[in-house]
Design an enzyme around this catalytic site. Structure first.
Site, PDB file in Angstrom:
ATOM      1  N   GLU A  95     -12.307   0.104  14.506  1.00  0.00           N
ATOM      2  CA  GLU A  95     -12.551   0.496  13.178  1.00  0.00           C
ATOM      3  C   GLU A  95     -13.706   0.173  12.387  1.00  0.00           C
ATOM      4  OE1 GLU A  95      -8.702   0.892  10.820  1.00  0.00           O
ATOM      5  OE2 GLU A  95      -7.802  -0.172  12.560  1.00  0.00           O
ATOM      6  N   TYR A 124       0.772  -1.159  -0.224  1.00  0.00           N
ATOM      7  CA  TYR A 124      -0.066   0.149   0.122  1.00  0.00           C
ATOM      8  C   TYR A 124       0.840   1.243   0.044  1.00  0.00           C
ATOM      9  CZ  TYR A 124      -4.015   2.871   1.111  1.00  0.00           C
ATOM     10  OH  TYR A 124      -5.265   3.874   0.920  1.00  0.00           O
ATOM     11  N   GLU A 164       0.538  -3.663   4.049  1.00  0.00           N
ATOM     12  CA  GLU A 164      -0.382  -2.415   4.389  1.00  0.00           C
ATOM     13  C   GLU A 164       0.415  -1.922   5.649  1.00  0.00           C
ATOM     14  OE1 GLU A 164      -4.714  -0.484   4.844  1.00  0.00           O
ATOM     15  OE2 GLU A 164      -4.254  -2.523   5.612  1.00  0.00           O
ATOM     16  N   GLU A 209     -13.623  -5.915   3.485  1.00  0.00           N
ATOM     17  CA  GLU A 209     -12.470  -6.140   4.584  1.00  0.00           C
ATOM     18  C   GLU A 209     -13.227  -6.292   5.972  1.00  0.00           C
ATOM     19  OE1 GLU A 209      -9.308  -2.968   4.696  1.00  0.00           O
ATOM     20  OE2 GLU A 209      -8.048  -4.402   5.598  1.00  0.00           O
ATOM     21  N   HIS A 234      -4.545  -8.687   3.155  1.00  0.00           N
ATOM     22  CA  HIS A 234      -3.668  -7.683   3.728  1.00  0.00           C
ATOM     23  C   HIS A 234      -2.602  -8.467   4.707  1.00  0.00           C
ATOM     24  CE1 HIS A 234      -5.686  -3.593   2.439  1.00  0.00           C
ATOM     25  NE2 HIS A 234      -5.109  -4.464   1.330  1.00  0.00           N
ATOM     26  N   ASP A 268      -7.230  -9.299   6.878  1.00  0.00           N
ATOM     27  CA  ASP A 268      -6.043  -8.513   7.110  1.00  0.00           C
ATOM     28  C   ASP A 268      -5.474  -9.160   8.358  1.00  0.00           C
ATOM     29  OD1 ASP A 268      -4.501  -6.606   8.236  1.00  0.00           O
ATOM     30  OD2 ASP A 268      -5.280  -4.978   7.021  1.00  0.00           O
ATOM     31  N   ARG A 313       1.513  -2.995  12.923  1.00  0.00           N
ATOM     32  CA  ARG A 313       1.392  -2.568  11.481  1.00  0.00           C
ATOM     33  C   ARG A 313       2.849  -2.219  10.631  1.00  0.00           C
ATOM     34  NH1 ARG A 313      -4.392  -0.041  10.130  1.00  0.00           N
ATOM     35  NH2 ARG A 313      -4.109  -1.625   8.531  1.00  0.00           N
TER      36      ARG A 313
HETATM   37 MN    MN Z   1      -6.110  -3.652   5.546  1.00  0.00          MN
END
Ligand code: MN
Length: 290
Positions: free
Chosen positions: A157, A6, A246, A151, A210, A184, A216
């Site tokens: 989130e 990404y 990502e 997703e 992902h 993800d 992350r």
């Molecule tokens: Mn993602």
């Protein structure tokens, strides 16, 4: 297997000129650059052509990612908002087609980041989401979009789809071949009981994947995610989509704010170091997923 990254690994804003990141993704050894769908519909024909040419020149394919804004929420109980969301995609799909983007993933069924100070109507939003995703699927088909990736997001989130099991129920209710599940590892770590079981549950519905560490960082930069078991599970379900990392390691800007990055996740965030780390991560992913 094909690998992507990404663009926001390097950037602090959504919707930028992606050409520098195409070059850097290619240099690092990736096959794809995932770009944000923000602003695609406002690009001029010459900018679209220049972006496509740059991707072609570097041998890079493009995939799309997006978190719809509150006013683009196709599951909204406010019909004007839901229709505005439909309009966003009607204007974005033609640009995606020109850019050769056939796969787009994210919380496309709702909006992001969620405002939890407002009441949540999960059942109602899911019902409206199913109805409007069916419509969106048909429109996407006209532009050659093979994957609308739903997703699965962690609770902070998103509230509509937190687990692979919930996503299976959602996509089976929509029942359109281009509406698929997007998992993800970052979100899975928080919500799933078991990575392998979740991938097996998604099974043939899995359309986009992902990868990232728990904080992350790039795959291979942590010690928590069971990469080998995840690689085997993807083979078990014959996953043949792209594996897109990502990473978010730089604080600041709108990206840092929306992703809640309040510190540098690396001591050295120079361009040279980011590029070197990205190249090492592609090598790591080849050892895990090939
Ligand atoms: Mn993602």
């Amino acid at each position: 297997m094909k690998y992507g990254i990404y663009y926001a690994y390097w950037a602090k804003r959504w919707g930028v000129d992606y050409r520098p990141y195409i070059a850097r993704a290619a240099q690092a050894g990736f096959d794809y650059l995932e770009i944000s769908c923000a602003g695609l519909k406002d690009m001029s024909p010459s900018d679209i052509a220049a972006l496509k040419k740059c991707a072609d020149d570097h041998g890079i394919g493009l995939t799309g990612g997006y978190g719809p804004k509150p006013e683009e929420n196709i599951s909204s109980a406010d019909t004007a908002i839901a229709e505005n969301g439909m309009r966003f995609w009607k204007e974005t799909f033609p640009v995606m087609e020109k850019l050769g983007i056939t796969v787009v993933g994210g919380g496309l069924y709702g909006y992001w980041p969620v405002d939890y100070s407002k009441p949540i109507d999960k059942a109602g939003d899911l019902e409206r989401g199913i109805r409007n995703m069916k419509r969106l699927s048909k429109i996407a088909e006209d532009y050659g979009i093979t994957t609308l990736g739903m997703e699965v997001l962690n609770r902070h989130e998103g509230y509509m789809l937190n687990t692979a099991k919930e996503a299976v129920a959602f996509v089976e209710a929509i029942d359109c071949p281009n509406v698929k599940i997007h998992l993800d590892t970052y979100h899975m770590l928080l919500e799933e009981d078991d990575f392998v079981e979740a991938i097996h549950t998604a099974g043939t519905h899995l359309g986009h994947f992902h990868v990232g560490e728990n904080n992350r960082r790039l795959p291979g930069q942590g010690n928590i995610i069971p990469w080998k078991a995840i690689g085997q599970a993807l083979k078990d379900v014959h996953y043949d989509g792209a594996i897109v990392t990502e990473p978010f390691v730089i604080d600041g800007g709108q990206v840092g704010r929306d992703i809640r990055v309040w510190r540098k996740l690396l001591e050295d965030t120079s361009d040279a170091r980011l590029d070197q780390d990205a190249a090492e991560s592609v090598k790591f992913m080849h050892t895990i997923f090939d």
